[in-house]
Scaffold this active site. Structure first.
Site, PDB file in Angstrom:
ATOM      1  N   PHE A 155      -5.028   2.423  14.661  1.00 43.81           N
ATOM      2  CA  PHE A 155      -5.322   3.468  13.685  1.00 43.81           C
ATOM      3  C   PHE A 155      -6.412   2.971  12.748  1.00 43.81           C
ATOM      4  O   PHE A 155      -6.462   1.783  12.411  1.00 43.81           O
ATOM      5  CB  PHE A 155      -4.073   3.829  12.890  1.00 43.81           C
ATOM      6  N   ASP A 178      -3.827  -6.060   3.690  1.00 42.53           N
ATOM      7  CA  ASP A 178      -4.923  -6.901   4.170  1.00 42.53           C
ATOM      8  C   ASP A 178      -4.928  -8.299   3.559  1.00 42.53           C
ATOM      9  O   ASP A 178      -5.478  -9.233   4.127  1.00 42.53           O
ATOM     10  CB  ASP A 178      -6.270  -6.227   3.875  1.00 42.53           C
ATOM     11  N   LYS A 214     -11.991  -4.824  18.498  1.00 43.71           N
ATOM     12  CA  LYS A 214     -10.586  -5.170  18.750  1.00 43.71           C
ATOM     13  C   LYS A 214     -10.178  -4.964  20.207  1.00 43.71           C
ATOM     14  O   LYS A 214      -9.022  -5.165  20.559  1.00 43.71           O
ATOM     15  CB  LYS A 214      -9.669  -4.323  17.854  1.00 43.71           C
ATOM     16  N   ASN A 267       0.845  -1.190   0.000  1.00 39.86           N
ATOM     17  CA  ASN A 267       0.000   0.000   0.000  1.00 39.86           C
ATOM     18  C   ASN A 267       0.883   1.242   0.000  1.00 39.86           C
ATOM     19  O   ASN A 267       2.100   1.139  -0.081  1.00 39.86           O
ATOM     20  CB  ASN A 267      -0.948  -0.010   1.208  1.00 39.86           C
TER      21      ASN A 267
END
Length: 397
Positions: free
Chosen positions: A323, A278, A341, A209
């Site tokens: 984040f 991902d 999470k 990315n």
């Protein structure tokens, strides 16, 4: 970063004194009020006028100079100082400092200082390696002073070895570490992830990315300056890691997952700022890939979820910050992630907002906790890092 700080720069009689002018300039540009004290021998290598021009302050060398206000000058300067740096420090001056000798303005002022003291040895390799010099440096360390290891290379005398004064940019980082910030994170162990990960398709290509790692690196630097014991797990970036942190380089999401999970139990604060890819190619070595022109068709599988592991295995007292980089429904998606999470805080930003996101030097973030939402205006990533760590320290109390 040194605005409002007073730095005393001691210059002694070595050829490396010419580098001290660059250091003085860097300190001034960083906002410091710089006072230069020179030994008499130093004047043979560089003119005091150079330092006076760069700092705007009188360069002092004579203990009995009467051209100042009615005060004991060496004591007055010592009281003002936030840090004192001796660069270059000759073997002779190191010997005097180690044994408390004070026979000139530089050494008397140094002895009166209670602030952090940094010593940058610079001399011939044989003099540096001499057991007497080594013992003197051990004494300085024993008394709480920071002796900065010299660089290796070709010396002015023609020899090659240890003894070169580090570059001014390196010495500036030591000054930052010593006095730029209050050490309100001393004794705290922090783990930070930064940068992108790369998932290999074949020996040439990979999935990744646009993460530059700038935000994570800024957070690592802020924590270090505040006195924390910092571990930075970083994907490949074009950045130079901040000094004084433990850097763990990784490539793939699996590498990062293993590096983080191996160390997480011992950390007080964990901040996942990395933009982990991902997906990764599934069984790429065995898979039959179809090529049509320039197109490559492959099967993908999700990478390991680092935040999920950390949230499920968070120990008592540990603070976990993630984040969330969104393109839509930023608050809704970020709050969902915060809960799922098991995070203590999440830092959200919208990648479509100008001035935020990857590769920029600025960011626009929202700090979200289970009980609050705090929107920050656009600011540098260094400023964001300090606001973020301010918030974490407040929440940990």
């Amino acid at each position: 970063m040194l605005k409002g700080k007073t730095i005393l720069l001691g210059v002694t009689g070595g050829i490396a004194a010419y580098k001290s002018a660059s250091l003085a300039s860097l300190l001034v540009k960083a906002g410091a009020n710089v006072h230069v004290l020179m030994s008499e021998h130093a004047k043979n290598f560089i003119n005091p006028i150079t330092f006076e021009t760069l700092t705007g302050n009188k360069c002092i060398s004579d203990t009995f100079d009467r051209n100042f206000e009615f005060q004991v000058e060496h004591v007055s300067l010592a009281k003002q100082a936030d840090a004192v740096v001796i660069a270059p420090a000759t073997a002779n001056v190191i010997a005097k400092l180690a044994h408390g000798l004070a026979d000139d303005m530089l050494t008397t002022t140094f002895l009166a200082c209670k602030c952090p003291k940094l010593i940058a040895p610079a001399m011939n390799t044989a003099m540096y390696e001499n057991p007497i010099t080594q013992d003197n440096m051990k004494l300085l360390r024993k008394y709480g002073m920071k002796v900065i290891s010299p660089a290796c290379g070709r010396l002015a005398c023609g020899d090659t070895g240890a003894g070169k004064m580090p570059e001014p940019e390196t010495l500036l980082q030591y000054v930052y570490q010593s006095c730029a910030c209050e050490k309100d994170m001393a004794g705290i162990k922090v783990l930070i992830t930064a940068g992108p990960t790369q998932e290999a398709i074949d020996p040439v290509r990979y999935i990744t990315n646009h993460s530059s790692g700038k935000m994570g690196y800024s957070i690592a630097k802020a924590c270090m300056l505040r006195g924390a014991d910092v571990t930075l797990v970083t994907g490949k970036t074009a950045l130079t890691p901040p000094m004084f942190v433990d850097v763990v380089p990784v490539t793939s999401a699996k590498d990062m997952y293993e590096a983080v999970t191996e160390r997480s139990a011992h950390m007080d604060i964990i901040i996942k700022a990395a933009a982990v890819a991902d997906y990764r190619p599934r069984n790429i070595s065995d898979e039959k890939m179809k090529k049509s022109g320039h197109n490559l068709s492959i099967a993908l599988e999700r990478t390991d979820d680092i935040l999920k592991y950390l949230g499920e295995n968070k120990r008592s007292g540990q603070f976990l910050c993630g984040f969330s980089m969104e393109t839509q429904n930023m608050l809704e998606n970020s709050r969902k992630k915060l809960v799922e999470k098991h995070l203590d805080m999440i830092v959200a930003n919208n990648l479509k907002v100008t001035g935020a996101g990857f590769e920029t030097d600025t960011n626009i973030v929202t700090l979200i906790t289970p009980d609050s939402i705090e929107e920050l205006e656009i600011m540098s990533k260094d400023e964001v890092a300090f606001r973020l760590t301010d918030k974490i320290l407040k929440l940990r109390k």
